[in-house]
Design an enzyme around this catalytic site. Structure first.
Site, short mmCIF file in Angstrom:
data_model
loop_
_atom_site.label_atom_id
_atom_site.label_comp_id
_atom_site.label_asym_id
_atom_site.label_seq_id
_atom_site.Cartn_x
_atom_site.Cartn_y
_atom_site.Cartn_z
N LYS A 117 1.05 -0.98 0.18
CA LYS A 117 0.00 0.01 -0.02
C LYS A 117 0.89 1.31 0.16
CE LYS A 117 -4.48 0.76 0.43
NZ LYS A 117 -5.51 -0.32 0.11
N1 GLU Z 1 -7.08 -0.07 -3.19
C1 GLU Z 1 -7.94 -1.30 -3.57
C2 GLU Z 1 -7.95 -2.12 -2.43
O1 GLU Z 1 -7.79 -1.77 -1.27
C3 GLU Z 1 -7.34 -1.91 -4.87
C4 GLU Z 1 -6.13 -2.45 -4.86
C5 GLU Z 1 -5.69 -2.76 -6.36
O2 GLU Z 1 -6.38 -3.07 -7.07
O3 GLU Z 1 -4.41 -3.14 -6.23
O4 GLU Z 1 -8.12 -3.27 -2.47
#
Ligand code: GLU
Length: 428
Positions: A117
């Protein structure tokens, strides 16, 4: 930046560290699994963490410094995957928690990814279009040592958009000298994005909700009232899909508060209002409610789709819902989980309920690597198949170990990562 802190969706967040939540959940799940304690210790730690402080030239000519993070929690199952968040609430601990949840989420839906993240401490609405492009590109260039289609693939999250993903893709491509669409997902379709990606998380939330309702014999849509906290990348699409399917959406909210109509909101009209005015406030034919009040409204399904730490030990006993389907990551604290379980409220946990986004991100990455694109029907069919399979696996674990759905989802995922880790072995 301090002024922007007022945009917090709930004061509860001030008191709650999401990383403590993530670690407490991990402990609950690993306590039941009986896996090697060395493996338990290893998986608890984020693999690597980057902090960057970087300049952005404001329109006034002044240079302002911003702080950003990228955390890779795990790369056991493959390249790390996870969104980038632009928010004034970003902390390193929050990004650590979100990265860890990505590891479990990807493992639960069987994607060949680890978890990551990123985040920048900024209110994107406080910058001009030029400033936000400049911030995004500079942050992307700071991430160059970490990201690539084979090492770490970012995507949108709270406060970030497909356009920002396009700038990340372009910055990376300019650096290496050729176009690399697969370095980031959630891009606009005309540069290698996937059909259905924008709607995917919200749609997946509703698919998981329907699975839960079906398994509880609650198939009459007109009898199901939804309350949704958040009207961004997740909540707005969940509301739209639920409305199209014939469910009643009584309330939705954004950072400034919510709107409530006990007879149901007309979601297409709410969406046009937001497109025109930039927010929900002042929407006619509904009463205003605060985000705190919204969570306590009577409904059959409550969908927290905003941020962490919203359902807490303080408000869980007063919820008036039968189901909770977590669109956000980490919206419920462990203390609240205990109360919810005690009260018999059925909860579909984040790593299952909101996995639709990363599943379609995976489809996007596969399409980019193969330079062969699928149609929307194929995307949504495969998305549903994967989510229902993960739901099934979670229920099987819940039954086998007699645990709640969150613990079951985490156990299912953690077990898969632990087994892969043991097969690979500890290096050197
Ligand atoms: N931000 C989204 C999540 O928390 C998607 C992450 C992604 O598609 O890599 O799952």
């Amino acid at each position: 930046m301090v002024a922007a802190l007022k945009n917090r969706i709930s004061p509860a967040h001030d008191l709650i560290n999401p990383y403590e939540t993530a670690l407490e959940q991990y402990e609950r799940a690993t306590n039941r699994l009986g896996i090697d304690e060395n493996v338990v210790e290893y998986m608890k730690w984020p693999h690597r963490e980057l902090t960057v402080n970087f300049p952005v030239k404001r329109d006034t000519g002044k240079i302002e410094m911003f702080t950003g993070y990228r955390v890779h929690h795990s790369t056991v199952m493959g390249p790390s995957k996870g969104g980038i968040r632009f928010s004034t609430d970003v902390t390193l601990d929050e990004v650590r928690a979100l990265a860890m949840w990505m590891t479990w989420k990807c493992a639960l839906v069987n994607l060949p990814y680890g978890g990551a993240k990123g985040g920048v401490l900024v209110d994107p609405k406080s910058l001009s279009a030029r400033e936000i492009e400049s911030l995004t590109r500079r942050y992307a260039s700071e991430l160059i040592p970490l990201i690539s289609p084979h090492s770490d693939i970012p995507a949108p999250d709270m406060g970030t958009t497909p356009q920002m993903m396009a700038w990340i893709m372009d910055t990376y491509s300019m650096t290496v000298g050729y176009a690399v669409p697969a370095v980031v997902t959630g891009k606009p379709i005309n540069i290698g994005g996937s059909q259905g990606r924008t709607e995917a998380t919200g749609r997946g939330v509703i698919v998981s909700m329907m699975e839960a309702l079906k398994r509880h014999g609650r198939t009459v849509k007109e009898d199901i009232r939804l309350v949704i906290q958040g009207f961004g990348n997740v909540g707005s699409h969940a509301a739209a899909y639920a409305y199209d399917l014939g469910y009643k959406v009584l309330a939705v909210s954004d950072v400034n508060g919510g709107i409530y109509n006990p007879n149901g909101l007309n979601i297409p009209s709410v969406r046009s209002y937001v497109a025109e005015t930039g927010g929900l406030s002042g929407y006619p034919s509904a009463e205003p409610v605060t985000n705190e009040e919204l969570l306590l409204l009577p409904c059959e399904v409550l969908i927290p789709a905003a941020m962490e730490g919203q359902i807490t030990g303080e408000n869980a006993a007063r919820l008036q819902t039968q189901f909770i389907v977590e669109g956000a990551n980490g919206p419920t604290t462990p203390e609240a989980d205990d109360i919810i379980n005690e009260r018999g409220i059925f909860l579909v946990p984040d790593i299952l309920a909101n996995a639709g986004g990363v599943v379609v991100s995976y489809f996007e990455w596969v399409q980019d690597l193969q330079a062969f694109f699928w149609d929307e029907e194929e995307i949504f069919r495969q998305l549903e198949r994967i989510l229902v399979k993960a739901y099934d696996a979670t229920v099987r674990t819940a039954e086998e170990y007699n645990v709640d759905m969150r613990t079951a989802a985490q156990m299912t995922a953690i077990k898969r990562v632990a087994e892969a880790l043991m097969t690979r072995g500890f290096y050197p």
